[in-house]
Design a protein around this motif. Structure first.
Motif, mmCIF file in Angstrom:
data_model
loop_
_atom_site.group_PDB
_atom_site.id
_atom_site.type_symbol
_atom_site.label_atom_id
_atom_site.label_comp_id
_atom_site.label_asym_id
_atom_site.label_seq_id
_atom_site.Cartn_x
_atom_site.Cartn_y
_atom_site.Cartn_z
ATOM 1 N N ASN A 1 0.791 -1.004 -0.168
ATOM 2 C CA ASN A 1 -0.060 0.165 0.068
ATOM 3 C C ASN A 1 0.778 1.356 -0.118
ATOM 4 O O ASN A 1 0.376 2.260 -0.680
ATOM 5 C CB ASN A 1 -0.906 -0.378 1.369
ATOM 6 N N LYS A 2 2.015 1.059 0.822
ATOM 7 C CA LYS A 2 2.719 2.527 0.764
ATOM 8 C C LYS A 2 3.524 2.622 -0.514
ATOM 9 O O LYS A 2 3.639 3.699 -1.252
ATOM 10 C CB LYS A 2 3.787 2.247 2.005
ATOM 11 N N ILE A 3 4.004 1.665 -1.216
ATOM 12 C CA ILE A 3 4.333 1.802 -2.551
ATOM 13 C C ILE A 3 3.468 2.118 -3.680
ATOM 14 O O ILE A 3 3.658 3.123 -4.330
ATOM 15 C CB ILE A 3 5.045 0.348 -3.316
ATOM 16 N N VAL A 4 2.158 1.761 -3.492
ATOM 17 C CA VAL A 4 1.018 2.091 -4.579
ATOM 18 C C VAL A 4 0.923 3.858 -4.169
ATOM 19 O O VAL A 4 0.556 4.395 -5.110
ATOM 20 C CB VAL A 4 -0.155 1.333 -4.132
ATOM 21 N N ASP A 5 0.661 4.213 -2.903
ATOM 22 C CA ASP A 5 0.798 5.423 -2.568
ATOM 23 C C ASP A 5 1.766 6.248 -3.049
ATOM 24 O O ASP A 5 1.611 7.384 -3.703
ATOM 25 C CB ASP A 5 0.575 5.857 -1.190
ATOM 26 N N GLU A 6 3.054 5.909 -3.208
ATOM 27 C CA GLU A 6 4.169 6.601 -3.701
ATOM 28 C C GLU A 6 4.121 6.968 -5.056
ATOM 29 O O GLU A 6 4.407 7.581 -5.923
ATOM 30 C CB GLU A 6 5.485 6.138 -3.232
#
Length: 221
Positions: A193-198
């Motif tokens: 999820n953090k990678i998707v947000d970035e």
């Protein structure tokens, strides 16, 4: 008439002095006339000399002006050709920039999934984006190959960062799923999820920068 008669006439007219005065007057008129003619001839010669010098100066000036005119014409033609070349390059560059903007916006708007239910939230969007990261990475790679020279350095960095995040996320999703897709009741990990947000943030920043640069007339550099 004999000599004695002549002398009598001369004597009656005032004698030899009168004759001398008459002869002197005639001689003076002759000398004065000659002087005038000589002066007129001298003035005429000076006038012809002056006219010749003026004509020579005029021809020299005409030749100089002609050379300067040709030089100026050549400079104008060269400047016009240079301006046409610059304008043509600007037109071609704008066409490339416009094509890059269109292709990027297609990718950007294709990342966010269409709403398929009224109660969807960002976590649902994260899961679908995560599952499509391999395709997003492929599209961004192709985009950079086709349009990198038409993008500003800042936009290139943002797109490259988004592609890198997509690549990293694809690896993480592959570790969490069997075939790259989550089960209906399964959601990506916090790492994914953090990678998707970035990833989405980098794309959003790139989209804003492209629009800003287009409004300023160009985003090449």
């Amino acid at each position: 008439m004999d000599f004695s008669s002549v002398m009598e006439v001369v004597g009656a007219l005032g004698g030899v002095g009168v004759i001398a005065a008459g002869i002197g007057g005639v001689a003076g008129k002759i000398m004065s006339s000659r002087a005038i003619e000589h002066h007129k001839a001298s003035l005429k010669e000076q006038l012809e000399t002056h006219k010749s010098a003026l004509n020579k100066d005029l021809e020299t000036h005409k030749l100089t002006l002609g050379r300067e005119l040709e030089t100026h014409k050549s400079e104008l033609i060269l400047g016009a050709d240079r301006n046409r070349l610059i304008l043509k390059r600007q037109e071609l560059m704008f066409e490339r920039e416009h094509a890059a903007a269109v292709d990027f916006l297609k990718i950007f708007y294709g990342v966010m999934p269409d709403a398929w239910a009224p109660d969807l939230d960002w976590s649902d969007a994260q899961r679908e984006i995560a599952e499509n990261l391999p395709e997003h990475e492929r599209q961004l790679k192709k985009f950079l190959l086709n349009h990198a020279t038409a993008l500003s350095q800042e936009v290139r960095k943002l797109v490259a960062s988004a592609r890198s995040k997509a690549s990293d996320g694809s690896f993480e999703v592959a570790q969490e799923t069997s075939e790259g897709s989550y089960e209906p009741d399964q959601y990506p990990s916090n790492t994914v999820n953090k990678i998707v947000d970035e990833f989405y943030e980098a794309l959003s920043d790139a989209e804003k920068k492209i629009r800003e640069d287009l409004q300023n007339g160009s985003f090449s550099g």
